[in-house]
Design a protein around this motif. Structure first.
Motif, short mmCIF file in Angstrom:
data_model
loop_
_atom_site.label_atom_id
_atom_site.label_comp_id
_atom_site.label_asym_id
_atom_site.label_seq_id
_atom_site.Cartn_x
_atom_site.Cartn_y
_atom_site.Cartn_z
N LEU A 1 0.81 -1.21 0.00
CA LEU A 1 0.00 0.00 0.00
C LEU A 1 0.85 1.27 0.00
N LEU A 2 2.04 1.21 0.57
CA LEU A 2 2.86 2.41 0.70
C LEU A 2 3.92 2.56 -0.38
N PHE A 3 4.45 1.45 -0.88
CA PHE A 3 5.59 1.55 -1.81
C PHE A 3 5.24 1.26 -3.26
N ALA A 4 4.08 0.66 -3.54
CA ALA A 4 3.73 0.35 -4.92
C ALA A 4 3.54 1.64 -5.73
N HIS A 5 4.21 1.73 -6.87
CA HIS A 5 4.08 2.89 -7.77
C HIS A 5 4.31 4.21 -7.04
N LEU A 6 5.34 4.24 -6.22
CA LEU A 6 5.59 5.42 -5.39
C LEU A 6 5.92 6.66 -6.23
N GLY A 7 6.43 6.45 -7.43
CA GLY A 7 6.77 7.58 -8.29
C GLY A 7 5.60 8.11 -9.11
N LYS A 8 4.46 7.41 -9.04
CA LYS A 8 3.27 7.85 -9.78
C LYS A 8 2.60 9.01 -9.04
N LEU A 9 1.69 9.68 -9.72
CA LEU A 9 0.94 10.84 -9.23
C LEU A 9 1.88 12.05 -9.11
N GLY B 1 17.87 12.48 -2.91
CA GLY B 1 18.09 13.11 -4.20
C GLY B 1 19.55 13.06 -4.62
N ALA B 2 20.44 13.23 -3.66
CA ALA B 2 21.87 13.17 -3.96
C ALA B 2 22.27 11.76 -4.39
N LEU B 3 21.62 10.75 -3.81
CA LEU B 3 21.94 9.35 -4.14
C LEU B 3 21.31 8.89 -5.45
N PHE B 4 20.05 9.28 -5.67
CA PHE B 4 19.29 8.71 -6.80
C PHE B 4 18.83 9.75 -7.82
N SER B 5 19.19 11.01 -7.66
CA SER B 5 18.84 12.15 -8.51
C SER B 5 17.49 12.72 -8.12
N PHE B 6 17.34 14.01 -8.37
CA PHE B 6 16.11 14.72 -8.02
C PHE B 6 15.03 14.56 -9.08
N GLU B 7 15.29 13.76 -10.09
CA GLU B 7 14.27 13.41 -11.07
C GLU B 7 13.53 12.15 -10.65
N ASN B 8 14.07 11.43 -9.70
CA ASN B 8 13.47 10.17 -9.23
C ASN B 8 12.49 10.47 -8.10
N ILE B 9 11.23 10.69 -8.46
CA ILE B 9 10.22 11.08 -7.47
C ILE B 9 10.00 9.96 -6.46
N GLY B 10 10.03 8.72 -6.92
CA GLY B 10 9.86 7.59 -6.01
C GLY B 10 10.92 7.57 -4.93
N ALA B 11 12.16 7.86 -5.30
CA ALA B 11 13.25 7.89 -4.32
C ALA B 11 13.07 9.04 -3.33
N LEU B 12 12.64 10.20 -3.83
CA LEU B 12 12.43 11.34 -2.95
C LEU B 12 11.30 11.09 -1.95
N ARG B 13 10.30 10.30 -2.36
CA ARG B 13 9.18 10.00 -1.48
C ARG B 13 9.45 8.82 -0.55
#
Length: 542
Positions: free
Chosen positions: A24-32, A79-91
C-alpha cells in the motif's frame, strides 16, 4: 487471509501486516504528480544538496525557515543518491516513516491489549485508511512528525508502565524531539497531549516517579527538537522572526473554518467511514469488549485529538491525520467483537450487512465505472476492473451466503491492495489530463544555449521550481538590488503585469514576448488547476 486471524504465531500475524503495508505504501511510489507541499520540500532539498544550505534552509534562493529541516535533509540525501528526477526515491523516506508508524501502532495496541488479533485488525484498518495512504505516500513534513511521535509514544507508554523506565523515557524524548524537528510542536500537540489526557482519565494521575520521568523526557524533547530553532534565531534573528511572524499570521487567517468543520472526520477514513462511527459509540462498544479501560484510552485519545485540532483556526483535511491513529483502534475494537461474536442482535446483524453491502456495491460500481473514464483502456485498467469485480462478488457471497463478516473484512483489505497495485496507474493517467500542458522546462535548453538566465517576478510556483530544477531569482520592484546585472535575460510571471512591464521599458529595457507555459497536470474544471502554474515568459534586453 482469515486463517491468519486464528494463528497463534504472533510473527505470522506481524509478517502479514508488513506485506500489506509495504504494498500500500511503496507500490508505484513515483506515480501521481508532485503537489505543492512536496515541491516545497524537494526544492529546498535540491538547493541543500547543490548549494550546501543544510542549516540555513532556502527555497528558490530565499530563506525558508517556516519548517524545520529534518524531512528536507532526508529528501536531500535521497536526491543526492538517486537524482532529483526520481520522485519515487524522494518519497521513499516518507513512505518508510508511515511504514514504521503502522508497525509501532501495532506494537502499541498489542502491548496495551495483549491481543495480537486485535492489534492486526486495528493496524489493517489504519493502513487501509484513505488519509493515511494519501498523506503517507507524500513527502511533506506532516508524516515525519506523526511517525516519530507514534514511535516515541510506544516507548513513553512502556516507561509509564515501569518497563526500563529511564531508557524508555530517553528514547521517547529523542523521538519526540525528532518530531518537533520535523514540523515544530505539531506532533506533541495533536498526538501526545490527547493521549496523556486520556491516560490520566483512565489510569489516574501520575505518581511522583512518573512526573520525574515525564520532566526528564520533556527536557530531552526540548534539547533535540528546538536545537535548530535556537541556532537559527541566534545566527539570523531578523529573518527568522519576520518569517515566524508571517507564518503565525497565515495560520490564523488562511483556511479558517468553524469548529464544526472537522465533524466530518469519518469521511477521511475512506472504506471505514461507517465503522469508524460505530467504533465511537462509547456505551455500546465499551460493553462489548473485555478490555473497557484500553478501549476507553483510545476513545479519549480520539476525542481530545479532535477537540485540540478544532481549536486551531486553520483547518485542512490532511490535518486530521493524527485522529486516524487512535480512531483505527476504536474501530478495530468493534470489528474484533464482530468477528468473535457467534450471535448478534437482529438490528446489529442488519446494520453490518448494510455496511458491507454498501462496500460491495461500491466495489462493483468501480469495476464497471472504470471503463467510462476518459482514458484509453490498458492492461492496468482491465486488471483493476477484474479485481474490483471479484471483490464485489466475494463480498456479496460472504455477506449473504457464507455469512462471515471476517471474510468480508478480508475482501475489503484485498480491494485496497488491488487498488494500490492496479488502481494507482489508472488514477495517474486520469489526473494527467491537461492537453494544453506545456512545461516551462521546455524553454530551459534554449536559455542555456544563449548563456542566459531565467528570473521571476510576482510568482509563487514551488511545483514549477521543482520541475525546472534551477533557482529562478525573484525581481522585486521595491528592491533595486534584486534587478539582474546582466544586459540580457529572461523573465517569467504568473500574470501579465503590465505596469511592471511598462516600468522596465521606461528604464531602458526592451521586452519581447516569448511564450505562455502551462504546467498544470490537470485540466479545467479541476479545482487543482491553478494560475500559479501558468507562466508568461519575456526576453529582456538592455
Amino acid at each position: 487471509m482469515q486463517k491468519y486471524f486464528y494463528m497463534k504465531s504472533q510473527k505470522q500475524l506481524f509478517y502479514l501486516l508488513l506485506v500489506i503495508s509495504a504494498i500500500l505504501l511503496f507500490a508505484h511510489l513515483g506515480k501521481l504528480y508532485v503537489d505543492i507541499m512536496e515541491a516545497r520540500n524537494f526544492v529546498s532539498a535540491r538547493e541543500m544538496a547543490d548549494e550546501g544550505h543544510w542549516i540555513f534552509t532556502k527555497m528558490n534562493g530565499l530563506p525558508r525557515y517556516e519548517k524545520p529541516p529534518l524531512p528536507t535533509w532526508l529528501s536531500a540525501w535521497m536526491g543526492a543518491l538517486f537524482s532529483f528526477e526520481n520522485i519515487g526515491a524522494l518519497r521513499f523516506p516518507a513512505a518508510l516513516s508511515t511504514f514504521l508508524l503502522v508497525i509501532y501502532f501495532y506494537k502499541i495496541v498489542n502491548f496495551l491489549s495483549n491481543n495480537t488479533r486485535l492489534a492486526l485488525i486495528s493496524s489493517l484498518v489504519l493502513i487501509t485508511n484513505f488519509l493515511v495512504i494519501y498523506v503517507g505516500r507524500r513527502a511533506n513534513w506532516d508524516i515525519y512528525s506523526y511517525s516519530f511521535m507514534v514511535i516515541g509514544i510506544y516507548y513513553f507508554i512502556l516507561a509509564l508502565k515501569d518497563i526500563k523506565t529511564l531508557p524508555n523515557y530517553l528514547f521517547a524524548g529523542v523521538l519526540f524531539g525528532l518530531s518537533v524537528l520535523s514540523k515544530g510542536p505539531t506532533g506533541p500537540y495533536v498526538l501526545l497531549i490527547p493521549l496523556y489526557l486520556g491516560y490520566v482519565i483512565v489510569f489516574g494521575w501520575p505518581k511522583w516517579k512518573e512526573i520525574r520521568g515525564i520532566i526528564f523526557c520533556a527536557v530531552i524533547t526540548v534539547l533535540v527538537g528546538f536545537s535548530w530553532y535556537i541556532y537559527i534565531y541566534l545566527a539570523d534573528p531578523d529573518t527568522f522572526l519576520a518569517i515566524m511572524e508571517k507564518e503565525a499570521s497565515a495560520r490564523g487567517n488562511r483556511d479558517v473554518k468553524p469548529f464544526t468543520r472537522y465533524l466530518s472526520f469519518p469521511a477521511q477514513t475512506g472504506v471505514w467511514i461507517l465503522y469508524s462511527v460505530v467504533g465511537l459509540i462509547f456505551p455500546m462498544v465499551k460493553k462489548r469488549t473485555d478490555q473497557p479501560k484500553v478501549y476507553m484510552l483510545f476513545f479519549y485519545w480520539t476525542l481530545f485529538s479532535l477537540i485540540l485540532l478544532s481549536l486551531i483556526p486553520s483547518k485542512k483535511e490532511r490535518y486530521l491525520f493524527p485522529m486516524m491513529v487512535p480512531l483505527a483502534a476504536t474501530t478495530g475494537y468493534y470489528l474484533y467483537y464482530l468477528f468473535q461474536s457467534s450471535t448478534l442482535k437482529k438490528w446489529e446483524l442488519t446494520l453490518n450487512k448494510v455496511i458491507f453491502t454498501i462496500l460491495a456495491v461500491v466495489s462493483t460500481a468501480i469495476a464497471i465505472g472504470v471503463y467510462f473514464l476518459p482514458l484509453q483502456v490498458e492492461i492496468a485498467t482491465v486488471l483493476f476492473s477484474v479485481a474490483a469485480f471479484i471483490t464485489g462478488g466475494c463480498l456479496f457471497y460472504f455477506i449473504y451466503i457464507n455469512r462471515s463478516f471476517q471474510y468480508a473484512f478480508c475482501m475489503v483489505i484485498i480491494l485496497m491492495v488491488s487498488t494500490a497495485i492496479f488502481g494507482i496507474p489508472v488514477l495517474d493517467k486520469m489526473l494527467s489530463n491537461n492537453k494544453g500542458f506545456k512545461s516551462l522546462t521546455t524553454i530551459k535548453e534554449k536559455i542555456h544555449q544563449e548563456h542566459l538566465k531565467l528570473y521571476s517576478y510576482a510568482e509563487y510556483s514551488p511545483e514549477v521550481w521543482f520541475r525546472y530544477r534551477e533557482v529562478m531569482p525573484e525581481i522585486k520592484v521595491e528592491d533595486p538590488a534584486t534587478f539582474p546585472k546582466e544586459k540580457e535575460f529572461y523573465i517569467a510571471m504568473n500574470t501579465n503585469e503590465k505596469e511592471f512591464l511598462k516600468s522596465l521599458e521606461k528604464m531602458g529595457w526592451k521586452l519581447t514576448y516569448v511564450d505562455t507555459f502551462d504546467d498544470n497536470e490537470e485540466a479545467l474544471p479541476s479545482k487543482n488547476y491553478t494560475d500559479r502554474k501558468i507562466h508568461y515568459v519575456y526576453k529582456v534586453v538592455k
